[in-house]
Design an enzyme around this catalytic site. Sequence first.
Site, PDB file in Angstrom:
ATOM      1  N   GLY A   1      -0.494  -4.971   0.090  1.00  0.00           N
ATOM      2  CA  GLY A   1      -1.273  -4.673  -0.137  1.00  0.00           C
ATOM      3  C   GLY A   1      -1.916  -4.920  -1.562  1.00  0.00           C
ATOM      4  O   GLY A   1      -2.908  -5.251  -2.158  1.00  0.00           O
TER       5      GLY A   1
ATOM      6  N   ASP B   1      -2.650  -7.788   7.265  1.00  0.00           N
ATOM      7  CA  ASP B   1      -3.494  -7.730   7.082  1.00  0.00           C
ATOM      8  C   ASP B   1      -4.025  -7.839   5.503  1.00  0.00           C
ATOM      9  O   ASP B   1      -3.627  -9.533   5.040  1.00  0.00           O
ATOM     10  CB  ASP B   1      -3.737  -5.899   7.072  1.00  0.00           C
ATOM     11  CG  ASP B   1      -3.412  -5.001   6.690  1.00  0.00           C
ATOM     12  OD1 ASP B   1      -2.064  -5.159   5.821  1.00  0.00           O
ATOM     13  OD2 ASP B   1      -3.562  -4.071   6.238  1.00  0.00           O
TER      14      ASP B   1
ATOM     15  N   GLU C   1       4.237  -6.980   7.538  1.00  0.00           N
ATOM     16  CA  GLU C   1       3.811  -5.852   8.293  1.00  0.00           C
ATOM     17  C   GLU C   1       4.298  -5.591   9.947  1.00  0.00           C
ATOM     18  O   GLU C   1       4.266  -4.604  10.619  1.00  0.00           O
ATOM     19  CB  GLU C   1       2.225  -5.919   8.323  1.00  0.00           C
ATOM     20  CG  GLU C   1       1.960  -5.513   7.376  1.00  0.00           C
ATOM     21  CD  GLU C   1       1.442  -6.474   5.908  1.00  0.00           C
ATOM     22  OE1 GLU C   1       1.667  -6.281   5.182  1.00  0.00           O
ATOM     23  OE2 GLU C   1       2.127  -7.913   6.472  1.00  0.00           O
TER      24      GLU C   1
ATOM     25  N   GLY D   1       1.017  -1.242   0.309  1.00  0.00           N
ATOM     26  CA  GLY D   1      -0.358  -0.356   0.270  1.00  0.00           C
ATOM     27  C   GLY D   1       0.707   0.765  -0.158  1.00  0.00           C
ATOM     28  O   GLY D   1       2.520   1.171  -0.139  1.00  0.00           O
TER      29      GLY D   1
END
Length: 356
Positions: A119, A150, A142, A71
């Site tokens: 992402g 996530d 992460e 992301g």
Amino acid sequence: MSEEQKQEQEIIFEIRGQMGVITLNRPKALNALTHEMAVALDAQLVEWADDPAVQAVLVKGAGEKAFCAGGDIVRLYNEGKSGGDYPYQFYRDEYVCNARVKHFPKPYIAFLDGIVMGGGVGVSVHGSHRIATEKTLFAMPETGIGLFPDVGGTYFLPRCPGEVGMYLGLTGDRLKAADTVYAEITTGFVASENLQALENALVSMEFSGNSFVQVNQLIKAYEEDPGEAPLQVLQAQIDAHFSKGSVEDILTSLEAAGDAWAMRVAASLKSKSPTALKLAFRQLREGAKAEFDECMQMEWRMVNRVIKGTEFYEGTRAVLIDRDQSPKWNPATLEDVHEADIDAYFAPLEVGELDI
């Protein structure tokens, strides 16, 4: 649309034959996913799901290096630090898009030809067909920036063989193609040089009957053996250490083993955010028992608390902003992260639960 117009777009949508073709088009940024890209992708999938002219979808990344390297973390850092609501908008719409991919009613084919992290994982691994190549480099890193794995990691990581998902979620270790196939993160291996021929065959396909079966058969004709998977060799060790009942117990087990691999993994864990490690441990144990949509709703609750905290900003500062690689985690030790602290991340939100 002219070629010049295409190059100006962050994400490109085309219908070629009976295929919807999506190109993540930020090659200079390793195709990192922006909020605008996630919103556009979600809207296009809604449209194509009901469009009889589109029988399947292909998603790929522009350039030679990456499918999608994550992301737009730096913007999330800047906006979050200033107290803006962009992080909430980004994560909400990204997670809704991840769920859209998971529930897409037609074949969803991702060419993971290069780096795929964060992402990029969320817009690929939940699809029906995930193709690795010799360029594939997969990771969920992460915990190293004070976050948790996530974009649906709550669901797919616990469903990897044995304790591989816990190992990957806590360490963020990078996998190449053979390991991603072994871990069932990807569904097959195709040489990078053959992807264009596979794409041409897909867009030339005349669909009739079961589209999933047709796509399976076509892709099988291009698949090759990815070779030996190092993860398979390590499976027994991973299971022995990462099946323990807490992060502290995992570390104790690794340090007691004392071999070179165990000591490397222990050192890696000690560099991560203690809060993020305990958060990810709980997340993945809970995710093993939950349905996909429940997992995404859990992640939304968790990320709301992360945005309001400090660990994500300190980790991002150290890794991506100042690049000193020396985050000052707070709390600094696993022992100082209490179960009540972790409980708070999973509590229902007062308002604004994720609607998927």
